[in-house]
Design a protein around this motif. Structure first.
Motif, PDB file in Angstrom:
ATOM      1  N   GLY B 230       3.546 -13.376  11.033  1.00  0.00           N
ATOM      2  CA  GLY B 230       3.185 -13.149   9.605  1.00  0.00           C
ATOM      3  C   GLY B 230       2.141 -12.444   9.371  1.00  0.00           C
ATOM      4  O   GLY B 230       1.580 -11.690   8.713  1.00  0.00           O
ATOM      5  N   LEU B 231       0.894 -12.984  10.352  1.00  0.00           N
ATOM      6  CA  LEU B 231      -0.574 -12.697  10.315  1.00  0.00           C
ATOM      7  C   LEU B 231      -0.572 -11.052  10.673  1.00  0.00           C
ATOM      8  O   LEU B 231      -1.202 -10.439   9.964  1.00  0.00           O
ATOM      9  N   VAL B 232      -0.105 -10.719  11.870  1.00  0.00           N
ATOM     10  CA  VAL B 232      -0.080  -9.456  12.267  1.00  0.00           C
ATOM     11  C   VAL B 232       0.437  -8.360  11.332  1.00  0.00           C
ATOM     12  O   VAL B 232      -0.006  -7.372  10.844  1.00  0.00           O
ATOM     13  N   SER B 233       1.726  -8.820  10.662  1.00  0.00           N
ATOM     14  CA  SER B 233       2.227  -7.752  10.008  1.00  0.00           C
ATOM     15  C   SER B 233       1.393  -7.433   8.651  1.00  0.00           C
ATOM     16  O   SER B 233       1.546  -6.626   8.076  1.00  0.00           O
ATOM     17  N   PHE B 234       1.363  -8.809   8.104  1.00  0.00           N
ATOM     18  CA  PHE B 234       0.401  -8.679   6.899  1.00  0.00           C
ATOM     19  C   PHE B 234      -0.922  -7.940   7.103  1.00  0.00           C
ATOM     20  O   PHE B 234      -1.417  -6.908   6.261  1.00  0.00           O
ATOM     21  N   ASN B 235      -1.488  -8.047   8.203  1.00  0.00           N
ATOM     22  CA  ASN B 235      -2.994  -7.157   8.585  1.00  0.00           C
ATOM     23  C   ASN B 235      -2.706  -5.948   8.534  1.00  0.00           C
ATOM     24  O   ASN B 235      -3.279  -4.849   8.220  1.00  0.00           O
ATOM     25  N   LEU B 236      -1.362  -5.356   9.445  1.00  0.00           N
ATOM     26  CA  LEU B 236      -1.029  -4.070   9.506  1.00  0.00           C
ATOM     27  C   LEU B 236      -1.012  -3.482   8.326  1.00  0.00           C
ATOM     28  O   LEU B 236      -1.427  -2.287   8.079  1.00  0.00           O
ATOM     29  N   ILE B 237      -0.119  -4.110   7.390  1.00  0.00           N
ATOM     30  CA  ILE B 237       0.162  -3.246   6.218  1.00  0.00           C
ATOM     31  C   ILE B 237      -1.165  -3.073   5.404  1.00  0.00           C
ATOM     32  O   ILE B 237      -1.285  -1.982   4.713  1.00  0.00           O
ATOM     33  N   LYS B 238      -2.057  -4.369   5.377  1.00  0.00           N
ATOM     34  CA  LYS B 238      -3.379  -4.066   4.478  1.00  0.00           C
ATOM     35  C   LYS B 238      -4.009  -2.813   5.041  1.00  0.00           C
ATOM     36  O   LYS B 238      -4.807  -2.019   4.453  1.00  0.00           O
ATOM     37  N   ARG B 239      -4.215  -2.697   6.540  1.00  0.00           N
ATOM     38  CA  ARG B 239      -4.769  -1.828   7.102  1.00  0.00           C
ATOM     39  C   ARG B 239      -4.269  -0.407   6.630  1.00  0.00           C
ATOM     40  O   ARG B 239      -5.059   0.527   6.213  1.00  0.00           O
ATOM     41  N   LEU B 240      -2.862  -0.039   6.632  1.00  0.00           N
ATOM     42  CA  LEU B 240      -2.177   0.900   6.342  1.00  0.00           C
ATOM     43  C   LEU B 240      -2.483   1.231   4.844  1.00  0.00           C
ATOM     44  O   LEU B 240      -2.732   2.383   4.438  1.00  0.00           O
ATOM     45  N   GLU B 241      -2.718   0.280   3.875  1.00  0.00           N
ATOM     46  CA  GLU B 241      -2.989   0.412   2.590  1.00  0.00           C
ATOM     47  C   GLU B 241      -4.282   1.019   2.308  1.00  0.00           C
ATOM     48  O   GLU B 241      -4.601   1.887   1.719  1.00  0.00           O
ATOM     49  N   GLN B 242      -5.075   0.412   3.030  1.00  0.00           N
ATOM     50  CA  GLN B 242      -6.708   1.043   3.092  1.00  0.00           C
ATOM     51  C   GLN B 242      -6.907   2.389   3.681  1.00  0.00           C
ATOM     52  O   GLN B 242      -7.478   3.208   2.904  1.00  0.00           O
ATOM     53  N   ARG B 243      -5.982   2.671   4.484  1.00  0.00           N
ATOM     54  CA  ARG B 243      -5.998   4.024   5.282  1.00  0.00           C
ATOM     55  C   ARG B 243      -5.492   5.050   4.167  1.00  0.00           C
ATOM     56  O   ARG B 243      -5.973   6.064   3.995  1.00  0.00           O
ATOM     57  N   MET B 244      -4.375   4.737   3.735  1.00  0.00           N
ATOM     58  CA  MET B 244      -3.473   5.622   2.905  1.00  0.00           C
ATOM     59  C   MET B 244      -4.116   5.810   1.190  1.00  0.00           C
ATOM     60  O   MET B 244      -3.979   6.976   0.859  1.00  0.00           O
ATOM     61  N   ALA B 245      -4.724   4.694   0.913  1.00  0.00           N
ATOM     62  CA  ALA B 245      -5.163   4.817  -0.533  1.00  0.00           C
ATOM     63  C   ALA B 245      -6.444   4.067  -0.465  1.00  0.00           C
ATOM     64  O   ALA B 245      -6.876   3.085  -1.045  1.00  0.00           O
TER      65      ALA B 245
END
Lengths: 260, 257
Positions: B230-245
């Motif tokens: 849960g922790l890893v997937s959450f942080n991955l998506i958050k990173r992706l979000e910061q990166r893309m937008a």
């Protein structure tokens, strides 16, 4: 006039869509599948629902059992979540120490805790309430925290220039400013709490809506299963609407109380 | 300042684990209730070495990946049309609202009856959970597009396809990713629920198996593993979000329904 026509058009489209879907469902169930252990017509579902609600009243014990669990878990979540959230917002030290635990617990799928809690509390009410509590507490906590963190600086500066002491600052500025966020958290918590009720009642329950659905699923009683699902959906919508009303009442300065 | 946060977090976690170890060693003779961390670690090692853990992990991951990718593809397409055409939005809206308000758990027994206890039912569960959030967010992204961009597209004489590809899609991307993020957490819950109900592999199965055989160390291994996922997937998506937008501040990780 034009707006009226558009409104009418929109209503027709919506009603038409729902009706078409129901008719499709009916024919799918009665002619294509024609197997009552697989799918039943919406008419049968409505009839079963009517019977369970008004004729034999089968639904009520389950509804009450679930309501109590939900109520206690939800209340506990508010009582614990809001103060802790505020504390985290006001104190850097509390925030730093609590944060890793909170993030871990929050991102873990709640169902994982269910067997553990069952192990600790037994199959009685304690485990169920704590499962609901775990589901509800994080949205409330996080929103309370966030609400108090993002209070407009100007308000705080205004309070400073009026020489408000820290107690007055808290009660007159910080608390009212974070109310909308807290309520948004409460609203989110409703859905998660309902899911929590269903999870809790899977494990060793003998009554409740979750039990009803689970039992109906295992005995291939599709009409009852559908009724249970519909009641859950209705409860979710109802709770959501209640909080929205409270939101509109408690925060009249917010013109759009709908939020995201 | 950032450093201090991490140090305090690490202290908090390690002190918690040490207290847990000491308390369980001193107070409990039986490992049933709360196994000490050392025993959890040992069990983890045995399970991992025997390849059992791998098998279950893989099953869950595959179910998740299939369901999620299908949901992304279909969700973006449906959401795009809902954002573009008002009539389509109105036809779909009541159904999506209904689908959205049904709790995950309530629909799982039904899906298992329809699609069996194999992988397919779990993929469908993941799909159902994620697709709503993605549809709604994509539609919102397309609808809330800055009209100036569309005017720009017009003055550049872009074709319809080019407008979609170069203007609308990138414009809606931050919304779409938010939808994905909201979906991930719920999908993880859903896949475990579905496996718990009826399956023969996956982390949910492991959870059920260990709780029914009163194997507490194994239960705790599963719980901790799920927490890590849960922790890893959450942080991955958050990173992706910061990166893309990066222009969008995503402080509100509260809106997970």
């Amino acid at each position: 006039m034009e707006a009226l026509t558009r409104n009418l058009n929109s209503t027709i489209l919506r009603v038409g869509s729902v009706l078409a879907g129901l008719v499709f469902w009916h024919f799918l169930a009665t002619t294509v599948i024609n197997d009552t252990t697989f799918l039943v017509s919406p008419i049968v579902v409505v009839a079963t629902g009517y019977e369970m609600l008004f004729v034999n009243g089968e639904l009520y014990p389950h509804l009450f059992a679930s309501s109590w669990i939900f109520f206690y878990g939800f209340l506990l979540a508010i009582v614990a979540g809001v103060p802790l959230g505020f504390l985290m917002a006001l104190s850097q030290i509390v925030r730093d120490y609590v944060n890793p635990w909170m993030t871990t617990l929050y991102t873990t799928p709640r169902i994982a805790f269910a067997p553990v809690l069952l192990l600790w509390f037994g199959v009685g009410g304690g485990a169920k309430v704590s499962i609901v509590f775990l589901g509800c507490v994080f949205p409330i906590l996080i929103n309370s925290y966030y609400g108090m963190r993002v209070v407009n600086r100007e308000y705080v500066e205004l309070a400073r220039s009026f020489r408000l002491n820290s107690r007055a600052l808290f009660f007159k500025i910080l608390l009212p400013a974070s109310v909308p966020f807290v309520l948004a958290g409460v609203r989110l918590a409703i859905g998660r709490g309902l899911t929590g009720v269903a999870i809790a009642e899977w494990f060793g329950a003998t009554e409740g809506l979750g039990y009803l659905i689970f039992f109906a699923g295992q005995t291939l009683n599709i009409p009852t299963l559908f009724v249970g699902v519909a009641v859950f959906a209705a409860l979710g919508i109802f709770g959501f609407e209640v909080v929205r009303r409270v939101e509109a009442y408690a925060t009249p300065w917010k013109t759009d109380a709908r939020g995201s | 300042m950032f450093k201090k946060e991490i140090v305090r977090g690490a202290i908090s976690i390690s002190v918690g684990v040490v207290i847990w170890e000491i308390l369980t060693r001193l107070l409990l003779e039986n490992e049933l209730l709360i196994p000490p961390p050392s025993s959890v670690l040992r069990t983890f090692w045995t399970l991992a070495a025997s390849g059992k853990l791998n098998k279950h992990f893989e099953a869950t991951l595959i179910e998740f990946a299939y369901g999620f990718s299908t949901a992304c593809t279909l969700g973006i397409i449906i959401g795009y049309f809902m954002g573009m055409y008002k009539w389509f939005d109105e036809i779909m809206d009541p159904w999506i609202a209904t689908l959205y308000s049904i709790p995950v758990i309530a629909i799982v027994p039904l899906i298992i009856i329809w699609f069996g206890i194999g992988m397919l039912s779990k993929i469908i569960v993941v799909f159902k959970i994620t697709v709503v959030a993605i549809i709604l967010n994509t539609a919102a992204g397309i609808k809330n597009l800055d009209p100036v961009w569309l005017e720009l597209a017009q003055s550049l004489r872009l074709t319809g396809w080019q407008t979609t590809y170069k203007i609308r899609f990138p414009g809606a991307l931050p919304y779409i990713i938010t939808g994905m993020r909201l979906g991930v957490g719920r999908a993880l819950l859903a896949v475990v629920v579905a496996e718990l109900m009826a399956s023969n592999a996956g982390l949910g199965y492991l959870l059920r198996d260990s709780s029914e055989t009163w194997d507490s160390p194994k239960l705790f291994v599963t719980v901790i593993l799920l927490a890590v996922i849960g922790l890893v997937s959450f942080n991955l998506i958050k990173r992706l979000e910061q990166r893309m937008a990066p222009w969008r501040q995503s402080a509100e990780w509260s809106s997970e329904a």
